[in-house]
Scaffold this active site. Structure first.
Site, PDB file in Angstrom:
ATOM      1  CB  THR A 199      78.613 -55.511  31.055  1.00  0.00           C
ATOM      2  OG1 THR A 199      77.292 -55.569  30.519  1.00  0.00           O
ATOM      3  CG2 THR A 199      79.382 -56.731  30.587  1.00  0.00           C
ATOM      4  NE  ARG A 200      71.801 -55.026  35.956  1.00  0.00           N
ATOM      5  CZ  ARG A 200      71.775 -53.716  36.150  1.00  0.00           C
ATOM      6  NH1 ARG A 200      72.894 -53.074  36.462  1.00  0.00           N
ATOM      7  NH2 ARG A 200      70.642 -53.037  36.034  1.00  0.00           N
ATOM      8  CG  HIS A 204      74.061 -51.200  24.621  1.00  0.00           C
ATOM      9  ND1 HIS A 204      74.774 -50.030  24.709  1.00  0.00           N
ATOM     10  CD2 HIS A 204      73.536 -51.423  25.860  1.00  0.00           C
ATOM     11  CE1 HIS A 204      74.682 -49.552  25.943  1.00  0.00           C
ATOM     12  NE2 HIS A 204      73.940 -50.373  26.658  1.00  0.00           N
ATOM     13  CG  HIS A 207      77.931 -51.463  26.898  1.00  0.00           C
ATOM     14  ND1 HIS A 207      77.036 -52.501  27.062  1.00  0.00           N
ATOM     15  CD2 HIS A 207      77.674 -50.595  27.906  1.00  0.00           C
ATOM     16  CE1 HIS A 207      76.271 -52.268  28.109  1.00  0.00           C
ATOM     17  NE2 HIS A 207      76.632 -51.122  28.638  1.00  0.00           N
ATOM     18  NE  ARG A 293      72.844 -43.946  30.564  1.00  0.00           N
ATOM     19  CZ  ARG A 293      71.782 -44.545  31.116  1.00  0.00           C
ATOM     20  NH1 ARG A 293      71.093 -43.925  32.062  1.00  0.00           N
ATOM     21  NH2 ARG A 293      71.412 -45.743  30.727  1.00  0.00           N
TER      22      ARG A 293
END
Length: 392
Positions: A199-200, A204, A207, A293
């Protein structure tokens, strides 16, 4: 070079170590004032670091022309091993011209500090447009990866590197867990199956949902946020890390999650970067990798699930890590919980779709993300970082 035989094998079979020994470091430092210098940008510094610690195994340095060409055109190194992103050191013709193949080159960071050495074996030119189309699927300069590509030098310098010394991360030293250490950690915990998550963005609830789905299947979660160079409008790494800490403290089983930083820089190469991210996590010791996604995507350059489809282009044995493919998760207003289209009975209008992009847009407008979007503790932390007034 070594690897832990009890864990998943590193890509190519051996975990690379290009950190200079004390004796090598002393020798390099003694030559520091006499070596030709090349100054690295932040992405190149990250690449040097990732090569040195083994995260980019089997690479031992910056790619030669044969490896580069085959990576760009076929997503393979010259020896046929799967590799999807070119790792190159680009300089101007002016900088490259006096450099002699076969010589040592001093590599400095942006502050002019001597951090690494390159054994220059080859200088070569390359086609930027070809790389853009093949790697990023576009030559649009508005794409952040293409923008970097078009603004870098026209000559690649190839050769093995040595990092002079592994320094603690200036912001997150306690979360700096390099591949040898992560592999040992997983072994100590007794984890035989480990899923990596890239993740960058602040995590949320979409996730969180897919991570916990994965945790139902594997022994442990390796939460591995990227803290290298990203786009200017991405949320700062220190803010993201605080959000991860808050979320883990309140909502995760701590004995089944390891949080560590990924020092790499983002390329925003979508499908190709999904393969790349998976191989890097394989080197850290992961057996599985979450692909959601528009993984590593930006704008509308890639299809929603292109980053999942690309894994089907390779035999599982070639990758050596299992992709866990998840559909777009959303908050279902009918069932009052997170779901995907595979599990929710709701109609489209009953679904609240979540994304890091939407969180950033709301924060810029001065809005606090709702609880269907982010956990309240995380939303409050983001609000503080963006100086938004939090309702009592």
């Amino acid at each position: 070079m070594s690897h832990n035989p009890d864990a998943i094998a590193p890509h190519g079979g051996q975990l690379v170590n290009r950190i200079a020994t004390p004796e090598q470091r002393a020798e390099f430092l003694s030559k520091a004032d006499f070596l030709p210098r090349v100054q690295l940008d932040d992405r190149a510094v990250s690449d040097v670091e990732m090569i040195a610690i083994g995260a980019f195994s089997p690479l031992t340095g910056f790619m030669n022309q044969e490896d580069y060409d085959r990576t760009v055109t076929e997503m393979r190194l010259a020896n046929g091993l799967v590799w999807s992103i070119p790792i190159t050191l680009s300089v101007s013709e002016e900088v490259a011209s006096p450099l002699q193949e076969g010589s040592l080159i001093r590599l400095d960071n942006s502050r002019g500090e001597f951090i690494a050495v390159l054994q220059l074996t080859q200088k070569y030119n390359y086609d930027k447009t070809r790389e853009a189309i093949k790697v990023y699927r576009t030559d649009d300069v508005k794409h952040p990866g293409v923008h970097v590509l078009y603004n870098q030098g026209i000559v690649h310098l190839a050769g093995d590197i040595w990092l002079l010394q592994r320094e603690p991360h200036p912001q997150f030293p306690t979360y700096q867990i390099d591949p040898p250490a992560s592999r040992q950690l997983f072994k100590d915990k007794g984890w035989k199956t480990i899923v990596g998550f890239q993740t960058r963005n602040p995590i949320h609830r979409a996730h969180e949902y897919i991570q916990k789905c994965a945790l139902e299947i594997v022994d442990g979660l390796f939460l591995h946020p990227l803290v290298g160079a990203t786009k200017e409008d991405d949320i700062a790494a220190d803010v993201r890390m605080r959000c991860y800490e808050i979320l883990l403290e309140h909502y995760y089983p701590l004995d089944r999650v390891t949080l560590a930083i990924n020092p790499a820089a983002m390329r925003y190469a979508g499908p190709r970067e999904a393969i790349f991210h998976a191989l890097v996590r394989k080197n850290y010791g992961c057996t599985h990798f979450i692909v959601g996604r528009d993984h590593a995507g930006v704008g509308d350059y890639y299809g929603t699930y292109d980053a999942q489809y690309i894994f089907d282009e390779f035999a599982p044995s070639e990758l050596g890590i299992v992709p866990m493919k998840f559909e777009h998760a959303f908050y279902c207003m009918r069932t009052k919980q997170m779901a995907t289209s595979k599990t929710s009975p709701s109609r489209p209008e009953e679904r609240i779709h979540l994304s890091g992009t939407k969180v950033r847009e709301m924060l810029r407008r001065g809005e606090l993300p709702p609880p269907e979007f982010s956990r309240p503790e995380v939303a409050a932390e983001l609000a503080r970082a963006m100086r938004i007034e939090v309702p009592a």
